[in-house]
Design a protein around this motif. Structure first.
Motif, short mmCIF file in Angstrom:
data_model
loop_
_atom_site.label_atom_id
_atom_site.label_comp_id
_atom_site.label_asym_id
_atom_site.label_seq_id
_atom_site.Cartn_x
_atom_site.Cartn_y
_atom_site.Cartn_z
N GLU A 91 0.85 -1.19 0.00
CA GLU A 91 0.00 0.00 0.00
C GLU A 91 0.89 1.24 0.00
O GLU A 91 1.96 1.25 0.60
CB GLU A 91 -0.87 -0.04 1.26
CG GLU A 91 -1.81 1.13 1.38
CD GLU A 91 -2.62 1.09 2.66
OE1 GLU A 91 -3.68 1.73 2.69
OE2 GLU A 91 -2.20 0.45 3.64
N GLN A 92 0.44 2.28 -0.69
CA GLN A 92 1.22 3.52 -0.78
C GLN A 92 0.34 4.71 -0.45
O GLN A 92 -0.87 4.67 -0.67
CB GLN A 92 1.79 3.70 -2.19
CG GLN A 92 2.74 2.61 -2.60
CD GLN A 92 3.30 2.84 -3.99
OE1 GLN A 92 3.28 3.94 -4.51
NE2 GLN A 92 3.80 1.79 -4.59
N ALA A 93 0.98 5.74 0.06
CA ALA A 93 0.28 6.99 0.34
C ALA A 93 0.89 8.09 -0.53
O ALA A 93 2.10 8.26 -0.57
CB ALA A 93 0.39 7.37 1.81
N VAL A 126 4.82 7.30 -0.98
CA VAL A 126 5.60 6.49 -0.06
C VAL A 126 4.92 5.16 0.23
O VAL A 126 3.72 5.11 0.50
CB VAL A 126 5.87 7.23 1.27
CG1 VAL A 126 6.78 8.41 1.05
CG2 VAL A 126 4.60 7.68 1.94
N PRO A 127 5.68 4.06 0.16
CA PRO A 127 5.13 2.75 0.54
C PRO A 127 5.18 2.60 2.06
O PRO A 127 5.93 3.30 2.74
CB PRO A 127 6.08 1.77 -0.14
CG PRO A 127 7.37 2.50 -0.24
CD PRO A 127 7.02 3.96 -0.39
N LEU A 141 5.24 9.39 11.26
CA LEU A 141 4.94 9.98 9.95
C LEU A 141 4.14 9.00 9.10
O LEU A 141 3.23 9.39 8.37
CB LEU A 141 6.22 10.37 9.21
CG LEU A 141 6.98 11.56 9.77
CD1 LEU A 141 8.29 11.75 9.03
CD2 LEU A 141 6.14 12.81 9.68
N GLU A 142 4.50 7.72 9.18
CA GLU A 142 3.75 6.71 8.44
C GLU A 142 2.30 6.67 8.91
O GLU A 142 1.39 6.63 8.10
CB GLU A 142 4.39 5.33 8.58
CG GLU A 142 3.63 4.27 7.81
CD GLU A 142 4.33 2.94 7.82
OE1 GLU A 142 3.70 1.97 8.28
OE2 GLU A 142 5.49 2.86 7.37
N TYR A 143 2.11 6.68 10.20
CA TYR A 143 0.75 6.65 10.74
C TYR A 143 -0.05 7.84 10.22
O TYR A 143 -1.19 7.69 9.77
CB TYR A 143 0.77 6.63 12.27
CG TYR A 143 -0.61 6.60 12.87
CD1 TYR A 143 -1.32 5.41 12.92
CD2 TYR A 143 -1.20 7.77 13.34
CE1 TYR A 143 -2.60 5.37 13.45
CE2 TYR A 143 -2.48 7.74 13.86
CZ TYR A 143 -3.18 6.55 13.91
OH TYR A 143 -4.46 6.52 14.42
N ALA A 144 0.56 9.02 10.26
CA ALA A 144 -0.13 10.23 9.76
C ALA A 144 -0.42 10.12 8.28
O ALA A 144 -1.51 10.46 7.82
CB ALA A 144 0.71 11.47 10.05
N SER A 145 0.53 9.61 7.50
CA SER A 145 0.36 9.51 6.04
C SER A 145 -0.75 8.55 5.66
O SER A 145 -1.47 8.78 4.69
CB SER A 145 1.65 9.05 5.38
OG SER A 145 2.68 9.97 5.61
N PHE A 146 -0.90 7.46 6.41
CA PHE A 146 -1.86 6.42 6.05
C PHE A 146 -3.19 6.51 6.80
O PHE A 146 -4.15 5.87 6.40
CB PHE A 146 -1.24 5.03 6.24
CG PHE A 146 -0.24 4.69 5.17
CD1 PHE A 146 -0.63 4.08 4.00
CD2 PHE A 146 1.10 5.01 5.33
CE1 PHE A 146 0.28 3.78 3.00
CE2 PHE A 146 2.02 4.72 4.34
CZ PHE A 146 1.61 4.10 3.17
N LEU A 159 -4.70 7.33 -0.92
CA LEU A 159 -4.14 6.04 -0.53
C LEU A 159 -4.30 5.08 -1.70
O LEU A 159 -5.39 4.97 -2.27
CB LEU A 159 -4.85 5.48 0.71
CG LEU A 159 -4.65 6.28 1.99
CD1 LEU A 159 -5.46 5.65 3.12
CD2 LEU A 159 -3.19 6.38 2.37
N LEU A 160 -3.22 4.43 -2.05
CA LEU A 160 -3.23 3.46 -3.15
C LEU A 160 -3.10 2.07 -2.54
O LEU A 160 -2.15 1.80 -1.80
CB LEU A 160 -2.07 3.74 -4.11
CG LEU A 160 -2.03 5.16 -4.68
CD1 LEU A 160 -0.73 5.41 -5.41
CD2 LEU A 160 -3.21 5.39 -5.59
N PRO A 161 -4.04 1.18 -2.85
CA PRO A 161 -4.01 -0.15 -2.23
C PRO A 161 -2.83 -0.98 -2.72
O PRO A 161 -2.25 -0.72 -3.78
CB PRO A 161 -5.33 -0.78 -2.69
CG PRO A 161 -5.69 -0.05 -3.94
CD PRO A 161 -5.13 1.33 -3.80
N ALA A 162 -2.49 -2.00 -1.93
CA ALA A 162 -1.46 -2.96 -2.35
C ALA A 162 -1.93 -3.61 -3.65
O ALA A 162 -3.13 -3.75 -3.89
CB ALA A 162 -1.27 -4.01 -1.27
#
Length: 180
Positions: free
Chosen positions: A42-44, A93-94, A102-107, A131-134
Protein backbone atom coordinates in the motif's frame (compact mmCIF):
# COMPACT_ATOMS: atom_id res chain seq x y z
CA UNK A 1 43.33 -2.23 -24.56
CA UNK A 2 43.94 -5.10 -26.98
CA UNK A 3 44.28 -7.59 -24.12
CA UNK A 4 40.98 -6.34 -22.67
CA UNK A 5 39.29 -6.70 -26.06
CA UNK A 6 40.65 -10.25 -26.43
CA UNK A 7 39.48 -11.15 -22.93
CA UNK A 8 36.02 -9.73 -23.62
CA UNK A 9 35.78 -11.60 -26.95
CA UNK A 10 36.95 -14.85 -25.33
CA UNK A 11 34.42 -14.52 -22.50
CA UNK A 12 31.61 -13.76 -24.95
CA UNK A 13 32.52 -16.83 -27.01
CA UNK A 14 32.93 -19.17 -24.02
CA UNK A 15 29.83 -17.92 -22.21
CA UNK A 16 27.80 -17.81 -25.44
CA UNK A 17 26.71 -14.22 -24.71
CA UNK A 18 25.10 -13.70 -28.13
CA UNK A 19 22.97 -16.78 -27.42
CA UNK A 20 21.37 -15.58 -24.20
CA UNK A 21 17.98 -16.52 -25.55
CA UNK A 22 15.16 -15.27 -23.41
CA UNK A 23 11.79 -15.25 -25.08
CA UNK A 24 8.70 -13.35 -24.08
CA UNK A 25 7.24 -16.71 -23.12
CA UNK A 26 10.17 -17.28 -20.70
CA UNK A 27 9.60 -13.87 -19.16
CA UNK A 28 5.84 -14.40 -18.84
CA UNK A 29 6.36 -17.88 -17.30
CA UNK A 30 8.73 -16.41 -14.72
CA UNK A 31 6.24 -13.65 -13.89
CA UNK A 32 3.41 -16.14 -13.42
CA UNK A 33 5.54 -18.57 -11.41
CA UNK A 34 6.78 -15.90 -8.94
CA UNK A 35 3.82 -13.62 -8.12
CA UNK A 36 5.18 -12.86 -4.63
CA UNK A 37 8.08 -10.96 -6.23
CA UNK A 38 5.71 -8.49 -7.87
CA UNK A 39 3.64 -7.43 -4.89
CA UNK A 40 3.64 -3.71 -4.22
CA UNK A 41 2.64 -2.59 -0.75
CA UNK A 42 0.00 0.00 0.00
CA UNK A 43 1.22 3.52 -0.78
CA UNK A 44 0.28 6.99 0.34
CA UNK A 45 0.45 10.01 -1.93
CA UNK A 46 1.19 12.81 0.47
CA UNK A 47 2.50 16.34 0.77
CA UNK A 48 4.96 17.30 3.45
CA UNK A 49 6.30 20.44 5.11
CA UNK A 50 9.23 19.92 7.46
CA UNK A 51 10.22 22.52 10.05
CA UNK A 52 13.61 21.37 11.30
CA UNK A 53 14.21 21.81 15.01
CA UNK A 54 10.74 23.24 15.55
CA UNK A 55 8.38 22.27 18.36
CA UNK A 56 4.59 22.28 18.35
CA UNK A 57 4.69 25.68 20.10
CA UNK A 58 6.90 27.24 17.43
CA UNK A 59 5.45 30.36 15.75
CA UNK A 60 6.46 29.00 12.31
CA UNK A 61 4.23 25.99 12.89
CA UNK A 62 1.32 28.26 13.79
CA UNK A 63 1.96 30.43 10.70
CA UNK A 64 1.91 27.45 8.35
CA UNK A 65 -1.23 25.99 9.95
CA UNK A 66 -2.96 29.38 9.70
CA UNK A 67 -2.18 29.57 5.96
CA UNK A 68 -2.99 25.95 5.02
CA UNK A 69 -6.50 26.67 3.70
CA UNK A 70 -5.69 29.97 1.99
CA UNK A 71 -2.26 29.44 0.41
CA UNK A 72 -1.09 26.98 -2.23
CA UNK A 73 0.65 24.07 -0.50
CA UNK A 74 3.61 24.25 -2.90
CA UNK A 75 4.08 27.93 -2.01
CA UNK A 76 4.03 27.02 1.70
CA UNK A 77 6.66 24.33 1.10
CA UNK A 78 8.90 26.80 -0.69
CA UNK A 79 8.42 29.50 1.95
CA UNK A 80 8.73 27.39 5.12
CA UNK A 81 9.92 23.82 4.59
CA UNK A 82 13.42 22.67 5.43
CA UNK A 83 12.88 19.61 3.22
CA UNK A 84 15.20 20.26 0.27
CA UNK A 85 14.47 17.00 -1.60
CA UNK A 86 11.24 18.07 -3.25
CA UNK A 87 10.41 21.72 -3.92
CA UNK A 88 6.65 21.07 -3.67
CA UNK A 89 6.85 18.47 -0.91
CA UNK A 90 4.86 15.76 -2.70
CA UNK A 91 5.84 12.11 -2.20
CA UNK A 92 4.52 8.65 -2.99
CA UNK A 93 5.60 6.49 -0.06
CA UNK A 94 5.13 2.75 0.54
CA UNK A 95 4.46 1.37 3.99
CA UNK A 96 7.50 0.62 6.08
CA UNK A 97 9.91 3.36 4.98
CA UNK A 98 8.95 6.39 7.08
CA UNK A 99 9.34 7.18 10.75
CA UNK A 100 6.42 5.30 12.40
CA UNK A 101 4.64 8.52 13.46
CA UNK A 102 4.94 9.98 9.95
CA UNK A 103 3.75 6.71 8.44
CA UNK A 104 0.75 6.65 10.74
CA UNK A 105 -0.13 10.23 9.76
CA UNK A 106 0.36 9.51 6.04
CA UNK A 107 -1.86 6.42 6.05
CA UNK A 108 -4.51 7.36 8.61
CA UNK A 109 -5.21 11.03 7.94
CA UNK A 110 -8.30 11.45 5.74
CA UNK A 111 -7.42 12.65 2.23
CA UNK A 112 -7.24 16.42 2.03
CA UNK A 113 -6.66 16.81 5.77
CA UNK A 114 -3.35 17.74 7.40
CA UNK A 115 -1.73 16.07 10.41
CA UNK A 116 0.92 17.75 12.53
CA UNK A 117 3.62 15.35 13.73
CA UNK A 118 6.40 16.18 16.15
CA UNK A 119 9.59 14.10 15.95
CA UNK A 120 13.08 14.49 17.39
CA UNK A 121 14.08 16.20 14.12
CA UNK A 122 11.30 18.80 14.17
CA UNK A 123 7.69 19.25 13.14
CA UNK A 124 6.16 17.70 10.03
CA UNK A 125 2.89 18.79 8.45
CA UNK A 126 1.62 15.80 6.50
CA UNK A 127 -1.28 16.17 4.09
CA UNK A 128 -2.61 12.92 2.68
CA UNK A 129 -3.82 13.19 -0.90
CA UNK A 130 -4.64 9.59 -1.77
CA UNK A 131 -4.14 6.04 -0.53
CA UNK A 132 -3.23 3.46 -3.15
CA UNK A 133 -4.01 -0.15 -2.23
CA UNK A 134 -1.46 -2.96 -2.35
CA UNK A 135 -1.34 -4.56 -5.77
CA UNK A 136 0.50 -6.93 -8.04
CA UNK A 137 2.63 -4.97 -10.51
CA UNK A 138 1.17 -5.59 -13.98
CA UNK A 139 3.22 -7.73 -16.35
CA UNK A 140 3.46 -4.92 -18.93
CA UNK A 141 5.07 -2.63 -16.34
CA UNK A 142 7.77 -5.14 -15.41
CA UNK A 143 8.37 -7.25 -18.56
CA UNK A 144 11.43 -5.37 -19.83
CA UNK A 145 13.08 -5.39 -16.41
CA UNK A 146 12.34 -9.12 -16.07
CA UNK A 147 13.87 -9.83 -19.47
CA UNK A 148 17.10 -8.16 -18.33
CA UNK A 149 16.98 -10.00 -15.00
CA UNK A 150 16.62 -13.39 -16.72
CA UNK A 151 19.43 -12.64 -19.19
CA UNK A 152 21.72 -11.59 -16.33
CA UNK A 153 20.80 -14.74 -14.40
CA UNK A 154 21.70 -16.98 -17.35
CA UNK A 155 24.96 -15.06 -17.82
CA UNK A 156 25.87 -15.48 -14.13
CA UNK A 157 25.15 -19.24 -14.27
CA UNK A 158 27.37 -19.61 -17.34
CA UNK A 159 30.11 -17.51 -15.76
CA UNK A 160 30.07 -19.66 -12.61
CA UNK A 161 30.33 -22.85 -14.72
CA UNK A 162 33.18 -21.36 -16.74
CA UNK A 163 35.05 -20.39 -13.57
CA UNK A 164 34.56 -23.91 -12.18
CA UNK A 165 36.00 -25.33 -15.39
CA UNK A 166 39.00 -23.01 -15.16
CA UNK A 167 39.59 -23.91 -11.53
CA UNK A 168 39.29 -27.61 -12.36
CA UNK A 169 42.02 -27.41 -14.97
CA UNK A 170 44.21 -24.94 -13.07
CA UNK A 171 47.45 -26.01 -11.48
CA UNK A 172 47.85 -24.56 -8.01
CA UNK A 173 51.40 -24.18 -6.80
CA UNK A 174 52.16 -23.43 -3.16
CA UNK A 175 55.26 -21.39 -2.33
CA UNK A 176 55.88 -21.07 1.39
CA UNK A 177 52.61 -20.01 3.00
CA UNK A 178 51.15 -18.38 -0.08
CA UNK A 179 48.81 -19.94 -2.61
CA UNK A 180 49.32 -18.80 -6.19
Amino acid sequence: ARAQARLTRMLEERLLVPELDVTEENVREYYLAHPEQFLQSEQALMRHIFLQGASLNDTRVAEVIRQLNTTDFCDLVQAYSDDEKNPCGQYLVPRGVLDPDLEYASFSTPPGRTAVVSTAAGVHLVQTLQLLPARVVPYADIAEELDTLLRNSIFQERLQLFLLMLRGSAEIVVYGNQTV
